[in-house]
Scaffold this active site. Sequence first.
Site, PDB file in Angstrom:
ATOM      1  N   GLU A 144      48.015  40.159  39.013  1.00  0.00           N
ATOM      2  CA  GLU A 144      46.922  41.137  39.002  1.00  0.00           C
ATOM      3  C   GLU A 144      46.632  41.666  37.592  1.00  0.00           C
ATOM      4  OE1 GLU A 144      45.917  40.715  41.762  1.00  0.00           O
ATOM      5  OE2 GLU A 144      47.574  40.565  43.154  1.00  0.00           O
ATOM      6  N   ASP A 162      39.993  32.811  38.711  1.00  0.00           N
ATOM      7  CA  ASP A 162      40.869  32.172  39.687  1.00  0.00           C
ATOM      8  C   ASP A 162      40.493  30.696  39.795  1.00  0.00           C
ATOM      9  OD1 ASP A 162      42.244  34.491  40.350  1.00  0.00           O
ATOM     10  OD2 ASP A 162      40.856  35.012  41.961  1.00  0.00           O
ATOM     11  N   GLY A 206      26.131  32.312  43.165  1.00  0.00           N
ATOM     12  CA  GLY A 206      25.215  32.944  44.101  1.00  0.00           C
ATOM     13  C   GLY A 206      23.787  32.449  44.014  1.00  0.00           C
TER      14      GLY A 206
END
Length: 527
Positions: free
Chosen positions: A202, A341, A265
Amino acid sequence: MTMTPTVPGLFTLVLHSHLPWFAHHGTWPVGEELLYQAWGNSYIPVVEELYRLADEGYRDVLSLGITPIVAAQLDDPYCLRGMHEWLANWQMRAAEAATFTAAATVDPASAHATGAIRAMGSREAVAAHWASKRFLARWSSGGSPVFRPLQDAGVIEMLGGPLAHPFQPLLPRTLRRFFLESGLADSELRKGTRPAGLWAPECAFTPGMEVDYQRAGVTHFMVDGPSLHGDTACGRPVGASDVVAFGRDLTVSYRVWSPKAGYPGHADYRDFHTYHHETGFKPARVTGRSVSPEHKSPYNPERAGARVDHDVADFVDTVLGRLRSETERCGRPAHVVAAFDTELFGHWWYEGPQWLGKVIRALHAAGVHVGSLATARAEGYVGAPVELDDCSWGSGKDWRVWEGPPVADIVELNQQICAELATALWEFLPGDATPVRPRDRYCDQIVREAALALQSDWAFLISKDTAADYARSRAYLHGHAMRELITARRHHWRGQESQLLSAWQAADGPFSQVDARLLRSAYDEED
């Protein structure tokens, strides 16, 4: 491939590969299915892009983090068998989709029409066949033999991480150090080289961790851009240590993926969220953010391919502009880091692996110096020391996701687990002064269950209300396993101890090299 950079500064791409321990803990909708999806849709195609780049002569392409918990699953015989079966199932479902007939009431222009579903099935059949061939050719003996040649050839820098991906700042320091050392040792065992670079779980940090890092031989690690107050144009030694913190450049990183926008997107890319439930595949393109699933347009590979080329060019322009502007601002060649990621490429963003390979080539062609975090440190992209505060890359860039009110019970559970683990090892294992200290597999499993309970993923999934029930049950399950093993040993449940050990080892067997004696020694040292 050697090309002379013409643009000042250095660009680094960092990929972070992580999933929690899913093996033996459910299949769908949360569980092993997520591991196999990431493996088939991200890890295999991303690796193939890296090998293609290697064959073309590219070196020092990026820094790649594979967390120990992912590496364990990619090497695990059970997971390898499961992945092989998943790939076969993918091929079978694709063949069925290629002959699918939609209901007469379906809009013939929608992504759920017969023609669109059959076209999707044909594409999936090709993709499944290709992934199966690449898996059998490259992955059938595990993930470590796949990544090690890329590392050894200098194509990638491998980053390490602590065992089982805990949220480090909330751990007692002794346990934090043990998990860090164990994670780095695990990477060395699998890849042959101990990582000098680290992707901290994280991107979380609290003052004092730099001392732990230096003690463990870590020379550099990642934080999020706001942790350096947005000044990410060079790495920064932390405190009085020689350990360098590199910050993610949000201006560049958010061109790809941000909380609100980013390339995936766009209307032309495949829609991750729109499923055709009869086949389980995704037949639609995004079409529009306000368009309902039943009205989305069919996926068009040609449109998506054109959009990839557009977004590659846009990203290169963004990197060029950022390198030049930061170099001018700083008065010295700047360093720009984009970090994501790994699972974004292919799993979340279907076209991501294609974009990834093209953007590396395009950056080189544009005269950009591309290199790893290790290269940045070696070439002096390091500024003045900084005092880092508590931080993460989560919501608010603080710790609220992992210690906020929604996970108060998990925080309490984790504190109890840490305390009970220390007490049990003090009770069950002899100290360093004892001449003979045989390995205790039972205590090793106690440590293993504690590590799995302390994974940062559980609090994240609960705070984000994503598979919250599954995450909470997993945290408590591993806590229960640890406590059951401790109780059996403490009360001498002869006969049940070996049965319990065998059962929990079968379910939770990563990191067979974990040695509880080393943690007991760490507690002795602390005392």
